[in-house]
Scaffold this motif. Structure first.
Motif, PDB file in Angstrom:
ATOM      1  N   VAL A  98      22.317  45.859-111.075  1.00 54.20           N
ATOM      2  CA  VAL A  98      23.486  45.160-110.535  1.00 54.20           C
ATOM      3  C   VAL A  98      23.577  45.507-109.053  1.00 54.20           C
ATOM      4  O   VAL A  98      23.282  46.639-108.658  1.00 54.20           O
ATOM      5  N   ASN A  99      23.930  44.515-108.217  1.00 55.49           N
ATOM      6  CA  ASN A  99      24.092  44.801-106.800  1.00 55.49           C
ATOM      7  C   ASN A  99      25.391  44.208-106.262  1.00 55.49           C
ATOM      8  O   ASN A  99      26.140  43.549-106.991  1.00 55.49           O
ATOM      9  N   LEU A 100      25.632  44.417-104.969  1.00 53.80           N
ATOM     10  CA  LEU A 100      26.897  44.012-104.360  1.00 53.80           C
ATOM     11  C   LEU A 100      26.903  42.598-103.809  1.00 53.80           C
ATOM     12  O   LEU A 100      27.952  41.977-103.694  1.00 53.80           O
ATOM     13  N   ASN A 101      25.725  42.059-103.438  1.00 54.11           N
ATOM     14  CA  ASN A 101      25.709  40.894-102.564  1.00 54.11           C
ATOM     15  C   ASN A 101      25.513  39.558-103.266  1.00 54.11           C
ATOM     16  O   ASN A 101      26.284  38.636-103.094  1.00 54.11           O
ATOM     17  N   GLY A 102      24.429  39.414-104.024  1.00 59.62           N
ATOM     18  CA  GLY A 102      24.216  38.200-104.797  1.00 59.62           C
ATOM     19  C   GLY A 102      23.970  36.956-103.991  1.00 59.62           C
ATOM     20  O   GLY A 102      24.549  35.898-104.263  1.00 59.62           O
ATOM     21  N   PHE A 103      23.089  37.029-102.984  1.00 54.97           N
ATOM     22  CA  PHE A 103      22.823  35.858-102.157  1.00 54.97           C
ATOM     23  C   PHE A 103      21.620  35.044-102.621  1.00 54.97           C
ATOM     24  O   PHE A 103      21.165  34.149-101.914  1.00 54.97           O
ATOM     25  N   GLY A 104      21.061  35.344-103.800  1.00 56.93           N
ATOM     26  CA  GLY A 104      20.057  34.468-104.396  1.00 56.93           C
ATOM     27  C   GLY A 104      18.640  34.965-104.393  1.00 56.93           C
ATOM     28  O   GLY A 104      17.790  34.410-105.091  1.00 56.93           O
ATOM     29  N   GLU A 105      18.339  36.016-103.623  1.00 57.38           N
ATOM     30  CA  GLU A 105      16.973  36.530-103.580  1.00 57.38           C
ATOM     31  C   GLU A 105      16.549  37.148-104.913  1.00 57.38           C
ATOM     32  O   GLU A 105      15.364  37.338-105.169  1.00 57.38           O
ATOM     33  N   GLU A 106      17.521  37.435-105.751  1.00 53.80           N
ATOM     34  CA  GLU A 106      17.238  38.084-107.030  1.00 53.80           C
ATOM     35  C   GLU A 106      16.670  37.123-108.073  1.00 53.80           C
ATOM     36  O   GLU A 106      15.985  37.538-109.012  1.00 53.80           O
ATOM     37  N   ASN A 107      16.968  35.830-107.927  1.00 56.72           N
ATOM     38  CA  ASN A 107      16.681  34.864-108.995  1.00 56.72           C
ATOM     39  C   ASN A 107      15.199  34.743-109.335  1.00 56.72           C
ATOM     40  O   ASN A 107      14.840  34.438-110.465  1.00 56.72           O
ATOM     41  N   LYS A 108      14.339  34.978-108.365  1.00 61.73           N
ATOM     42  CA  LYS A 108      12.897  34.832-108.591  1.00 61.73           C
ATOM     43  C   LYS A 108      12.365  35.821-109.628  1.00 61.73           C
ATOM     44  O   LYS A 108      11.273  35.622-110.166  1.00 61.73           O
ATOM     45  N   TRP A 109      13.133  36.874-109.905  1.00 60.01           N
ATOM     46  CA  TRP A 109      12.684  37.897-110.857  1.00 60.01           C
ATOM     47  C   TRP A 109      13.307  37.721-112.237  1.00 60.01           C
ATOM     48  O   TRP A 109      13.162  38.595-113.101  1.00 60.01           O
ATOM     49  N   ASP A 110      13.945  36.579-112.469  1.00 60.22           N
ATOM     50  CA  ASP A 110      14.559  36.308-113.776  1.00 60.22           C
ATOM     51  C   ASP A 110      13.548  36.435-114.917  1.00 60.22           C
ATOM     52  O   ASP A 110      13.824  37.055-115.949  1.00 60.22           O
ATOM     53  N   TYR A 111      12.358  35.878-114.729  1.00 56.22           N
ATOM     54  CA  TYR A 111      11.345  35.891-115.795  1.00 56.22           C
ATOM     55  C   TYR A 111      10.957  37.318-116.176  1.00 56.22           C
ATOM     56  O   TYR A 111      10.726  37.622-117.360  1.00 56.22           O
ATOM     57  N   LEU A 112      10.887  38.219-115.179  1.00 56.12           N
ATOM     58  CA  LEU A 112      10.452  39.582-115.447  1.00 56.12           C
ATOM     59  C   LEU A 112      11.529  40.386-116.166  1.00 56.12           C
ATOM     60  O   LEU A 112      11.230  41.174-117.080  1.00 56.12           O
ATOM     61  N   PHE A 113      12.792  40.173-115.802  1.00 53.85           N
ATOM     62  CA  PHE A 113      13.882  40.825-116.535  1.00 53.85           C
ATOM     63  C   PHE A 113      13.889  40.355-117.986  1.00 53.85           C
ATOM     64  O   PHE A 113      14.101  41.161-118.912  1.00 53.85           O
ATOM     65  N   LYS A 114      13.645  39.079-118.209  1.00 54.50           N
ATOM     66  CA  LYS A 114      13.604  38.570-119.583  1.00 54.50           C
ATOM     67  C   LYS A 114      12.426  39.147-120.360  1.00 54.50           C
ATOM     68  O   LYS A 114      12.564  39.504-121.542  1.00 54.50           O
ATOM     69  N   GLU A 115      11.280  39.236-119.706  1.00 57.80           N
ATOM     70  CA  GLU A 115      10.096  39.818-120.357  1.00 57.80           C
ATOM     71  C   GLU A 115      10.371  41.245-120.825  1.00 57.80           C
ATOM     72  O   GLU A 115       9.906  41.664-121.886  1.00 57.80           O
TER      73      GLU A 115
END
Length: 387
Positions: A98-115
């Motif tokens: 979890v982070n403070l900002n949430g400006f969208g750079e995180e979304n590219k790693w969605d697949y890896l968190f799901k894996e």
């Protein structure tokens, strides 16, 4: 349970770590930062046997991910420009994040968190984060939602840290594409200082003129409330008046575009020079009024009646009568505490979905409000029928 407090040598995230020491059930609380010396000072300040310190550099992704392995959750307090890298580290380490900002750079790693069957929630402080909880709490009481107005007053110095100075420049960058409103089914880009609106914040803040800012609530609430017919979402913010006057002047004179200038034979960005001055000046590090004020307005219908719901929050005074909330800490605690609450919610398994989630899909507003109330951060709610 083990939590890794990434970037907790910073002024805001150290408050998150303190909250974990005071309220959480974690057995191990690691302060991880590139600035090892300052991280050690934070650990000394926290004065708790569960706390240890690790030096970490998120630009060395594989090395950093290895350090993070085995932790239940990474509480990421790094600055905006590092969030893409820090999230990559968290995903590869196989931890919740979890982070403070949430400006969208995180979304590219969605697949890896799901894996890895893990969850990442970008953007959970006061705003974004708590603001989405407030909007959802109001929206959940309506059959349809027409308009959402999110506003906040962040009463803090313009540059009490380099990351805060960076945030100031980022949000009012004239070229920033993410400064948008959601209107009639589409995101519309707007310039700095767009759509001024007077917002009546609780005392001691009072009435403030606020402008559209580039925050993730605009995007996440459009997604979360698409089935309720929402047609307008506007997110505004303000800082102390002297900060706003300075930023307005920098914008009007084109300085926010960071033009390159030459000083004594050395070339540098003009905003970079000004930022360095502010970070190292009394004017950049102080302000007259400290604290935080959230204001969320939702308009919609219930049983055919058009209604307006408003929520705002209050917190202990910054006047020094309560030591832990004195001065700047009444701002930094407001931002840091929700991050700590979210980190523990993830570690306790309160979030069932995996992948990169928006706050609205991750947390229960009432549970967040109950945790905030334990810290003397209170929500206030008013409803009225409107035409």
């Amino acid at each position: 349970m083990k939590v890794f407090c990434l970037g907790a040598a910073g002024r805001i995230s150290r408050e998150s770590a303190l909250d974990l020491v005071q309220y959480s059930k974690f057995d191990k609380i690691t302060i991880g930062d590139y600035n090892y010396e300052e991280a050690c000072k934070v650990a000394q300040w926290l004065n708790d046997s569960r706390v240890d310190v690790v030096k970490i550099d998120v630009t060395k992704v594989d090395e950093a991910a290895k350090i993070m392995e085995g932790y239940d959750v990474i509480m990421d307090g790094t600055q905006i420009t590092l969030n893409g890298l820090s999230t990559e580290c968290i995903a590869k380490a196989g931890c919740h994040g979890v982070n403070l900002n949430g400006f969208g750079e995180e979304n590219k790693w969605d697949y890896l968190f799901k894996e890895k069957n893990k969850t990442c929630v970008p953007g959970f402080g006061m705003t974004p984060g708590t603001t989405q909880m407030m909007a959802m709490h109001l929206a959940n009481q309506l059959d349809t939602v027409e308009e959402i107005y999110i506003s906040h007053g962040a009463f803090r110095p313009i540059a009490f840290s380099k990351s805060i100075a960076e945030t100031t420049s980022y949000e009012y960058d004239p070229k920033l594409k993410s400064r948008v409103v959601f209107e009639d089914g589409e995101f519309k880009q707007v310039p700095p200082f767009a759509r001024p609106r007077e917002i009546d914040l609780p005392q001691p803040y009072g009435k403030t003129v606020q402008y559209i800012i580039p925050h993730s609530e605009t995007v996440t609430l459009a997604q979360a409330l698409k089935d309720k017919g929402v047609r307008l979402i506007e997110v505004r913010g303000t800082w102390p008046m002297q900060n706003m006057n300075l930023v307005r002047g920098l914008y009007d004179y084109g300085i926010l575009q960071n033009p390159e200038v030459e000083v004594n034979g050395q070339k540098a960005g003009l905003m970079d020079i000004i930022g360095d001055y502010l970070v190292n000046s009394t004017q950049g590090k102080t302000t007259q009024l400290y604290g935080y004020a959230l204001h969320v307005e939702v308009i919609g219908t219930k049983d055919g009646v058009r209604k307006q719901g408003i929520m705002y929050h209050t917190h202990p005074t910054s006047d020094g009568s309560i030591e832990d909330w004195a001065g700047l800490r009444s701002y930094t605690r407001n931002v840091g505490i929700p991050l700590a609450i979210a980190a523990e919610q993830l570690a306790l398994g309160k979030v069932e979905k995996t992948g990169v989630l928006i706050p609205e899909d991750a947390f229960n507003p009432q549970e967040i409000f109950a945790q905030l109330a334990k810290r003397e951060i209170y929500m206030h709610e008013n409803w009225q029928d409107i035409k």
